[in-house]
Design a protein around this motif. Structure first.
Motif, PDB file in Angstrom:
ATOM      1  N   TYR A 130      41.490  60.336  -9.577  1.00  8.73           N
ATOM      2  CA  TYR A 130      42.405  58.905  -9.957  1.00  8.73           C
ATOM      3  C   TYR A 130      43.509  59.687  -8.972  1.00  8.73           C
ATOM      4  O   TYR A 130      43.932  60.629  -9.831  1.00  8.73           O
ATOM      5  N   GLN A 131      43.994  59.076  -8.189  1.00  4.86           N
ATOM      6  CA  GLN A 131      45.108  59.079  -7.433  1.00  4.86           C
ATOM      7  C   GLN A 131      46.420  59.136  -7.996  1.00  4.86           C
ATOM      8  O   GLN A 131      47.560  60.128  -7.890  1.00  4.86           O
ATOM      9  N   ASP A 132      46.789  58.693  -9.660  1.00  5.56           N
ATOM     10  CA  ASP A 132      47.944  58.113  -9.783  1.00  5.56           C
ATOM     11  C   ASP A 132      48.173  60.483 -10.470  1.00  5.56           C
ATOM     12  O   ASP A 132      49.079  60.717 -10.856  1.00  5.56           O
ATOM     13  N   ALA A 133      46.909  60.255 -11.399  1.00  2.00           N
ATOM     14  CA  ALA A 133      47.383  62.128 -11.622  1.00  2.00           C
ATOM     15  C   ALA A 133      47.218  62.608 -11.439  1.00  2.00           C
ATOM     16  O   ALA A 133      47.879  64.090 -10.718  1.00  2.00           O
ATOM     17  N   ARG A 134      46.124  63.040 -10.335  1.00  2.00           N
ATOM     18  CA  ARG A 134      46.796  63.623  -8.808  1.00  2.00           C
ATOM     19  C   ARG A 134      47.640  64.298  -8.424  1.00  2.00           C
ATOM     20  O   ARG A 134      48.591  64.869  -8.225  1.00  2.00           O
ATOM     21  N   GLU A 135      48.700  62.618  -8.110  1.00  2.00           N
ATOM     22  CA  GLU A 135      50.034  62.525  -7.333  1.00  2.00           C
ATOM     23  C   GLU A 135      50.992  63.249  -8.671  1.00  2.00           C
ATOM     24  O   GLU A 135      52.047  64.022  -7.956  1.00  2.00           O
ATOM     25  N   MET A 136      50.458  62.991  -9.554  1.00  2.00           N
ATOM     26  CA  MET A 136      51.100  63.215 -10.876  1.00  2.00           C
ATOM     27  C   MET A 136      51.571  64.913 -10.820  1.00  2.00           C
ATOM     28  O   MET A 136      52.671  65.777 -10.999  1.00  2.00           O
TER      29      MET A 136
ATOM     30  N   GLU B 105      52.879  66.612  -7.609  1.00  2.00           N
ATOM     31  CA  GLU B 105      54.504  66.450  -7.848  1.00  2.00           C
ATOM     32  C   GLU B 105      55.078  67.698  -8.471  1.00  2.00           C
ATOM     33  O   GLU B 105      56.246  68.532  -8.320  1.00  2.00           O
TER      34      GLU B 105
ATOM     35  N   ARG C 208      39.543  64.436  -3.146  1.00  2.00           N
ATOM     36  CA  ARG C 208      39.798  62.889  -4.311  1.00  2.00           C
ATOM     37  C   ARG C 208      37.720  63.602  -5.020  1.00  2.00           C
ATOM     38  O   ARG C 208      37.431  63.285  -5.634  1.00  2.00           O
TER      39      ARG C 208
END
Length: 121
Positions: free
Chosen positions: A11-17, A20, A33
């Motif tokens: 999940y891109q959102d989780a990975r990015e959160m 960051e 991914r």
């Protein structure tokens, strides 16, 4: 140099959160991914720690961790498992998985960073 953490989540959102937040906490970050991508990237960049989602397409986080622990080049990298399915941990032999620790989703970024720091000690 700051410790390098490989963040693995489909999940891109989780990975990015998580990426960051780890960067803001002083870590260097690489991302993957899938389980296959995680194993390949771990062999390539030799991270200091891996944050591994268990529910991944292709090979899941269980199998990716098993492959990493079977390889002499990656076996000593601590893996922090992250999952939204507590029953998944209960139904399988988590103790023999090779994880340094695990975090249940939804996980606050502070909790994730704390587990990564603990795994690096």
């Amino acid at each position: 140099a700051a410790p390098l953490v490989l963040v693995v989540d489909d999940y891109q959102d989780a990975r990015e959160m998580y990426a960051e937040y780890l960067k803001a906490s002083g870590f260097r970050v690489e991302e993957a991914r899938t389980g296959i991508e995680a194993v390949a990237k771990a062999q390539l960049v030799k991270p200091d720690c891996i944050l591994m989602d268990l529910s991944l397409p292709g090979i899941d986080g269980w199998e990716a961790t098993r492959q990493l622990k079977a390889d002499p080049n990656t076996r000593d990298i601590p893996v922090v498992a992250i999952t939204g399915h507590a029953s998944e941990l209960a139904s399988r032999d988590a103790a023999s998985s090779g994880w340094a620790s695990f975090v249940l989703k939804p996980a606050l970024p502070d909790a994730v960073v704390a587990e990564v720091r603990k795994a690096l000690r």
